[in-house]
Write an enzyme that holds these catalytic residues in place. Structure first.
Site, PDB file in Angstrom:
ATOM      1  N   ASN A 123       1.148  -1.219   0.007  1.00  0.00           N
ATOM      2  CA  ASN A 123       0.123   0.017   0.032  1.00  0.00           C
ATOM      3  C   ASN A 123       0.972   1.321   0.170  1.00  0.00           C
ATOM      4  O   ASN A 123       2.150   1.176   0.328  1.00  0.00           O
ATOM      5  CB  ASN A 123      -1.091   0.070   1.122  1.00  0.00           C
ATOM      6  CG  ASN A 123      -0.550  -0.776   2.428  1.00  0.00           C
ATOM      7  OD1 ASN A 123       0.361  -0.312   2.984  1.00  0.00           O
ATOM      8  ND2 ASN A 123      -0.979  -1.902   2.481  1.00  0.00           N
ATOM      9  N   GLU A 148      -4.314  -1.253   5.933  1.00  0.00           N
ATOM     10  CA  GLU A 148      -2.972  -1.013   6.526  1.00  0.00           C
ATOM     11  C   GLU A 148      -2.712   0.750   6.460  1.00  0.00           C
ATOM     12  O   GLU A 148      -1.697   1.038   6.993  1.00  0.00           O
ATOM     13  CB  GLU A 148      -1.816  -1.570   5.784  1.00  0.00           C
ATOM     14  CG  GLU A 148      -1.729  -3.099   6.334  1.00  0.00           C
ATOM     15  CD  GLU A 148      -0.543  -3.729   5.655  1.00  0.00           C
ATOM     16  OE1 GLU A 148       0.155  -4.153   6.434  1.00  0.00           O
ATOM     17  OE2 GLU A 148      -0.640  -4.059   4.333  1.00  0.00           O
TER      18      GLU A 148
END
Ligand SMILES: [Zn+2]
Length: 351
Positions: free
Chosen positions: A107, A153
């Site tokens: 991410n 996340e």
């Protein structure tokens, strides 16, 4: 003496409300400080985060998480944010092409205002994202714009950004060689390659379930002094005070380094290292670039500590001032320990 100006100096000046155009005539700028000034002039703005979002058009007032929904939506599709979305997609593609991400892993986040961040969605390969897939969140992780659901996340990225306000962008992925060090719980050894010493500062965060506040806290605890953090049994997260591409470069540098070190260690000869003095020179460059490192201020004899890694890799401490310090003769660890003990004793008597 001429003054060397780094990005950190410029940021400090801006924070204190000083005009960066009032630098001394003969001041020397580091390359990134020059880029920083150029960007600043072209945007007519004063802070990197807001600079990025106003690249092509300037919103009349600063958008925050408390702005109206319409304002946030307009901001989310403004040309400046669109450009940053393209940058995230580009970095995602490069992560996938280099096999730093697998499945839907990894991410990316960019801070775009005081309390807003742009980030990647969950459940999508980082190699094939489109700008319209991205999400806008506040600093608590609440999603404010974007049709896809934000990554779980993101909390870790936000905790990092809250802890270290210099963080403009962060990248998390699973590059195999660096992740192997993270799985083994070993920090890569130092004093081998200049690129790594100047641009990366590595530490290991203990394992916690990904996406939990506990994981984010353990990483955030390390961001003041480290820009590339190995997450035990998981992967790596890197950050930059300049751009998302720069955060990605940190990842490339770490991964190339871990790979090279691993190959070098299999060649059947003791690995050679640079001397502490040579490392000290690199640390000076690093400090001028505004990159954190826990070794600033350490004595030369305290640098290059590779004991935790593997036998046979020891620091190239020159045994005599006039001798060849390039390390053509591998130093003897026992003799070095003895010299250090004697030196310490002499030094303590001199106090
Ligand atoms: Zn991950």
């Amino acid at each position: 003496m001429k003054q060397v100006i780094s990005v950190r100096d410029l940021e400090e000046m801006l924070r204190n409300g000083k005009d960066v155009r009032s630098l001394p005539e003969d001041a020397l700028l580091t390359p990134s400080a020059r880029d920083f000034l150029r960007d600043l002039e072209s945007s007519g703005n004063s802070r990197p985060a807001s600079r990025a979002m106003t690249m092509n058009s300037s919103p009349a007032k600063a958008v925050t998480s408390r702005s109206t929904k319409a304002e946030v939506e307009a901001f989310f599709i403004s040309p400046g944010i669109q450009e940053l979305k393209l940058q995230i997609c580009d970095v995602g593609r490069r992560l996938w092409q280099r096999a730093y991400v697998d499945g839907n892993g990894g991410n990316i986040a960019i801070k775009v205002a005081d309390d807003l961040a742009l980030c990647t969605p969950t459940l999508i390969s980082k190699g094939f994202m489109k700008p319209e897939d991205l999400c806008l969140v506040d600093m608590e992780g609440n999603q404010l714009a974007g049709t896809k659901k934000r990554t779980s996340e993101i909390l870790m990225h936000l905790q990092m950004m809250k802890r270290q306000p210099k963080i403009l962008a962060s990248v998390h992925c699973h590059p195999p060689y660096s992740t192997a060090f993270a799985v083994a719980g070993i920090e890569p050894p130092t004093c081998m390659i200049p690129e790594f010493e100047v641009f990366a500062s590595v530490a290991i965060a203990p394992y916690r379930t990904p996406g939990t506040p506990e994981m984010g806290k353990l990483v955030a605890d390390l961001v003041d002094k480290h820009n590339t953090i190995l997450m035990a049994n998981h992967g790596v997260v890197s950050w930059s005070h300049l751009s998302v591409e720069d955060a990605y470069f940190k990842m490339e540098i770490l991964e190339a380094y871990c790979r090279t070190v691993l190959v070098a260690s299999q060649l059947g000869k003791p690995v050679k290292t640079m001397s502490p003095q040579q490392l000290q020179d690199l640390l000076k460059i690093k400090q001028n670039l505004g990159i954190p490192d826990p070794r600033y201020g350490l004595k030369e004899c305290e640098l290059c500590d590779n004991d935790g890694w593997r036998p046979g890799v020891t620091c190239a401490v020159p045994s005599a001032p006039a001798s060849d310090s390039a390390g053509s003769v591998p130093p003897d660890p026992e003799a070095e320990a003895l010299v250090k003990a004697i030196t310490d004793q002499i030094m303590s008597r001199m106090k």
